[in-house]
Design a protein around this motif. Structure first.
Motif, short mmCIF file in Angstrom:
data_model
loop_
_atom_site.label_atom_id
_atom_site.label_comp_id
_atom_site.label_asym_id
_atom_site.label_seq_id
_atom_site.Cartn_x
_atom_site.Cartn_y
_atom_site.Cartn_z
N GLY A 169 19.55 -8.47 28.74
CA GLY A 169 19.20 -9.57 27.93
C GLY A 169 19.25 -10.88 28.57
N TRP A 170 18.25 -10.87 29.38
CA TRP A 170 17.87 -11.95 30.38
C TRP A 170 16.98 -12.96 29.41
CZ3 TRP A 170 19.89 -12.75 34.85
CH2 TRP A 170 20.73 -11.54 35.41
N ASN A 171 17.37 -14.21 29.48
CA ASN A 171 16.85 -15.27 28.73
C ASN A 171 16.15 -16.23 29.61
OD1 ASN A 171 16.04 -16.89 26.44
ND2 ASN A 171 17.75 -18.40 26.86
N LEU A 172 14.67 -16.51 29.62
CA LEU A 172 14.13 -17.16 30.41
C LEU A 172 13.07 -18.06 30.08
CD1 LEU A 172 12.75 -14.27 32.76
CD2 LEU A 172 14.88 -15.31 33.26
N VAL A 173 13.00 -19.37 30.67
CA VAL A 173 11.80 -20.16 30.24
C VAL A 173 10.87 -20.28 31.62
CG1 VAL A 173 11.60 -22.70 30.01
CG2 VAL A 173 13.57 -21.61 28.87
N VAL A 174 9.73 -19.80 31.29
CA VAL A 174 8.84 -19.56 32.48
C VAL A 174 7.53 -19.94 32.14
CG1 VAL A 174 10.22 -17.73 33.65
CG2 VAL A 174 8.62 -17.17 31.82
N GLY A 175 6.84 -20.31 33.18
CA GLY A 175 5.31 -20.44 33.18
C GLY A 175 4.64 -19.45 33.61
N VAL A 176 3.23 -19.06 33.00
CA VAL A 176 2.52 -17.58 33.46
C VAL A 176 1.49 -18.40 34.37
CG1 VAL A 176 1.08 -16.05 32.70
CG2 VAL A 176 2.96 -16.81 31.25
N VAL A 177 1.90 -18.02 35.60
CA VAL A 177 0.96 -18.64 36.65
C VAL A 177 -0.36 -17.66 37.03
CG1 VAL A 177 2.70 -19.85 37.77
CG2 VAL A 177 2.31 -17.63 38.63
N ARG A 178 -0.20 -16.50 36.71
CA ARG A 178 -1.26 -15.47 36.60
C ARG A 178 -1.03 -14.33 35.57
NH1 ARG A 178 -5.63 -13.93 36.72
NH2 ARG A 178 -6.69 -12.68 38.36
N LEU A 179 -2.38 -14.07 35.18
CA LEU A 179 -2.36 -13.00 33.78
C LEU A 179 -3.59 -12.26 34.27
CD1 LEU A 179 -1.19 -11.92 31.21
CD2 LEU A 179 -2.64 -13.84 29.98
N TYR A 180 -3.44 -10.92 34.26
CA TYR A 180 -4.63 -10.16 34.55
C TYR A 180 -4.42 -8.70 33.81
CZ TYR A 180 -1.89 -8.41 38.86
OH TYR A 180 -0.83 -8.13 39.55
N GLU A 181 -5.36 -7.95 33.81
CA GLU A 181 -5.41 -6.70 33.32
C GLU A 181 -5.69 -5.66 34.60
OE1 GLU A 181 -8.71 -6.53 30.41
OE2 GLU A 181 -7.46 -7.86 29.00
N LEU A 182 -4.89 -4.57 34.29
CA LEU A 182 -5.17 -3.28 35.14
C LEU A 182 -6.02 -2.46 34.12
CD1 LEU A 182 -1.90 -2.57 36.98
CD2 LEU A 182 -4.29 -3.62 37.69
N CYS A 183 -7.19 -2.14 34.63
CA CYS A 183 -8.29 -1.39 33.66
C CYS A 183 -8.66 0.00 34.37
CB CYS A 183 -9.58 -2.09 33.27
SG CYS A 183 -9.17 -3.81 32.67
N SER A 184 -9.07 0.89 33.63
CA SER A 184 -9.82 2.18 34.11
C SER A 184 -11.01 1.80 35.06
CB SER A 184 -10.16 2.91 33.12
OG SER A 184 -10.91 3.99 33.64
N GLN A 185 -11.05 2.57 36.21
CA GLN A 185 -12.16 2.04 37.30
C GLN A 185 -13.51 2.58 36.60
OE1 GLN A 185 -11.81 3.71 41.07
NE2 GLN A 185 -9.83 2.64 41.26
N SER A 186 -13.36 3.60 35.72
CA SER A 186 -14.84 4.00 35.14
C SER A 186 -14.89 3.52 33.63
CB SER A 186 -14.67 5.79 34.95
OG SER A 186 -13.68 5.67 34.25
N ASN A 187 -14.14 2.84 33.06
CA ASN A 187 -14.24 2.25 31.72
C ASN A 187 -13.37 0.90 31.64
OD1 ASN A 187 -14.73 1.84 29.22
ND2 ASN A 187 -13.44 3.44 28.21
N PRO A 188 -14.05 -0.23 32.07
CA PRO A 188 -13.24 -1.40 32.13
C PRO A 188 -12.48 -1.85 30.74
CG PRO A 188 -15.23 -1.62 33.46
CD PRO A 188 -15.48 -0.40 32.64
N ALA A 189 -13.10 -1.33 29.84
CA ALA A 189 -12.59 -1.61 28.24
C ALA A 189 -11.28 -1.17 28.32
CB ALA A 189 -13.73 -1.29 27.48
N ASP A 190 -10.85 0.18 28.86
CA ASP A 190 -9.73 0.68 28.73
C ASP A 190 -8.69 0.16 29.58
OD1 ASP A 190 -7.69 2.67 28.28
OD2 ASP A 190 -8.62 4.28 29.28
N VAL A 191 -7.67 -0.45 29.06
CA VAL A 191 -6.88 -1.44 29.61
C VAL A 191 -5.43 -0.79 29.69
CG1 VAL A 191 -5.59 -3.61 29.62
CG2 VAL A 191 -7.92 -3.63 29.14
#
Length: 514
Positions: free
Chosen positions: A26-48
């Motif tokens: 139950g950690w309660n945080l107030v935070v900013g998102v300094v980086r947001l990115y997806e990890l995708c399939s190398q052969s199919n970038p649409a597959d996250v």
């Protein structure tokens, strides 16, 4: 999952990122998102596979956070980069990623009861960059498992872009830039992949002002007691002259120095590749005995001289079928395969080496695995050709050609990490009491030097630059070294999936000493 309201979430005491540990959910945080990115399939970038975030609180402390694939749909439209949020309830895990975006000991995972609500942008001032001065990066030489970092500098030099081939066989490019801070400390910055085109297009514009580079989540790279920085495959971002207060302040400081603000970007010839003999003579990393390695209690990089005394494979376990897109192990079904790692479906998967051998130096012995690239160099032929040759041998053992490795002496560079130390602390099976499992690398996401092998038994000067995946002939140094190539030791190489850290002796293996 649920999305709580701002008022309700703020009724609880807000925790600090620096205090996060696995003692509760139950950690309660107030935070900013300094980086947001997806990890995708190398052969199919649409597959996250997952959404990855770097979170930062008001005190400037950071922690990595992952949103699993099953939960992406709930939060993808809510969470935005540079937004500020109230977040509650996480699974806390050890920060054991090979590439670490933060120096925090732990990382967070969203789960069924994670709650998120957006807060006003003025909740606290969020600066998405936490710059590390260039001298501090220089001082990191010799340290292992460094996390990604941010820095800022003026571009004062550049090399020509170079074509390259990644370890997974993909065509790519790289380019080296040279940066200076306001005190004229200089550092090399290497960019790979898509970032190269961004550099080229920006540098083609007329130079009417100094070019300031802002790098986010880059990794330090150490070689021959020298430090450079380079981008990571997914997390890194690079900006040229962004309209932010940090860059404006940097430029203003340059203007006060007169000519520095108007100096052109110089062209720099590509630096020559160094051989293993250069590294040894420079004393960048110590030479250790196997006994010293097995008794290590801290992370380190070192060299060890060892002789192969046993081939620990049978008739069919010295190779495996691999995906054509990535080097992962796949299962065949009538010449057809599916790669669970990158999602690729294909036919006739190529074979790759997996040579399990025992080396000794008189003080102890250690079990190592020589993977595909290095085995090809040593054996002189690919795994598929070796298997075809072995079909004519009426034996249930490994190909007889492997016997040529027995009593050959190599120089191994070994990266001893926390995983190795904890494995040894727990003890080992008596039959493999000197087993050492070393973490492997993953293409451009590799953070450690891993293990290099140099033959002390034959005379050759072919080297491969494992850091960027290029194979180039090295100049002769007059020293009997061969194959300065990265090899993987232990069971965590990207060449294999689902393998363990425990090796058992094969009955078909040959052993020269007991």
């Amino acid at each position: 999952m649920s999305m709580s309201q701002h008022r309700g979430s703020m009724n609880q005491i807000v925790d600090r990122v620096a205090d996060i540990n696995p003692t509760k959910l139950g950690w309660n945080l107030v935070v900013g998102v300094v980086r947001l990115y997806e990890l995708c399939s190398q052969s199919n970038p649409a597959d996250v596979y997952s959404l990855e975030m770097v979170l930062q609180d008001e005190q400037g402390d950071r922690i990595h956070c992952s949103i699993p694939k099953a939960n992406i749909v709930v939060f993808k439209t809510l969470i935005r980069e540079n937004g500020i949020y109230s977040m509650r309830n996480f699974i806390v895990k050890g920060n054991n990623n090979f590439v670490k975006t933060t120096g925090h000991k732990y990382k967070l995972n969203f789960y069924l009861k994670t709650c998120v609500s957006r807060l006003p942008s003025d909740t606290f001032h969020l600066n998405p960059f936490s710059y590390v001065p260039l001298p501090e990066i220089e001082a990191m030489v010799g340290m292992n498992r460094i996390h990604l970092l941010d820095f800022i500098g003026q571009v004062v030099g550049k090399e020509n872009a170079q074509d390259m081939v990644t370890k997974s066989g993909q065509q790519s490019k790289c380019i080296a830039l040279y940066l200076e801070d306001l005190e004229q400390n200089r550092m090399k910055c290497t960019l790979y992949g898509e970032s190269v085109e961004k550099v080229i297009s920006f540098m083609d514009k007329p130079e009417n002002e100094p070019v300031i580079l802002v790098a986010q989540l880059f990794k330090p790279h150490f070689y021959l007691n020298e430090v450079s920085v380079q981008n990571s495959l997914y997390a890194s971002r690079v900006f040229f002259n962004p309209d932010i207060p940090d860059v404006i302040s940097f430029k203003n400081s340059l203007m006060k120095q007169g000519e520095r603000a108007s100096q052109p970007i110089s062209h720099i010839d590509r630096q020559p590749q160094y051989s293993v003999s250069h590294e040894l003579s420079a004393g960048a990393f110590p030479v250790k005995t196997i006994e010293e390695i097995l008794n290590m209690t801290t992370e380190t990089l070192c060299w060890v001289v060892g002789t192969i005394v046993s081939i620990e494979v049978g008739a069919t376990d010295w190779f495996y079928a691999s995906c054509k897109t990535c080097p992962r192990k796949v299962k065949e079904n009538k010449d057809r395969y599916f790669c669970e790692y990158c999602g690729k479906v294909g036919f006739n998967p190529p074979l790759r080496y997996r040579l399990n051998v025992v080396i000794t130096d008189g003080t102890g012995c250690v079990n190592v695995i020589i993977w595909n690239q290095e085995a090809k160099l040593i054996m002189g032929k690919p795994a598929s050709d070796m298997r075809d040759l072995s079909k004519s041998e009426s034996t249930n053992s490994y190909p007889k050609a492997f016997d040529s490795l027995l009593e050959m002496k190599f120089l191994f560079k070994i990266s001893v990490g926390k995983k190795n130390i904890s494995t040894l602390d727990q003890g080992a099976d008596p039959s493999v009491s000197n087993l050492l499992a070393i973490s492997g690398q993953t293409d451009n996401e590799s953070d450690g030097i891993g293990v290099a092998v140099v033959s002390l038994s034959k005379d050759s000067v072919m080297e491969s630059n494992s850091d960027i995946g290029l194979e180039t002939p090295a100049k002769s140094t007059g020293v009997e070294f061969v194959s300065n190539s990265t090899i993987m030791v232990g069971m965590d190489s990207p060449d294999m999936q689902g393998s363990s850290n425990k090796t058992t002796r094969r009955g078909a293996g040959k052993r020269k000493i007991e």
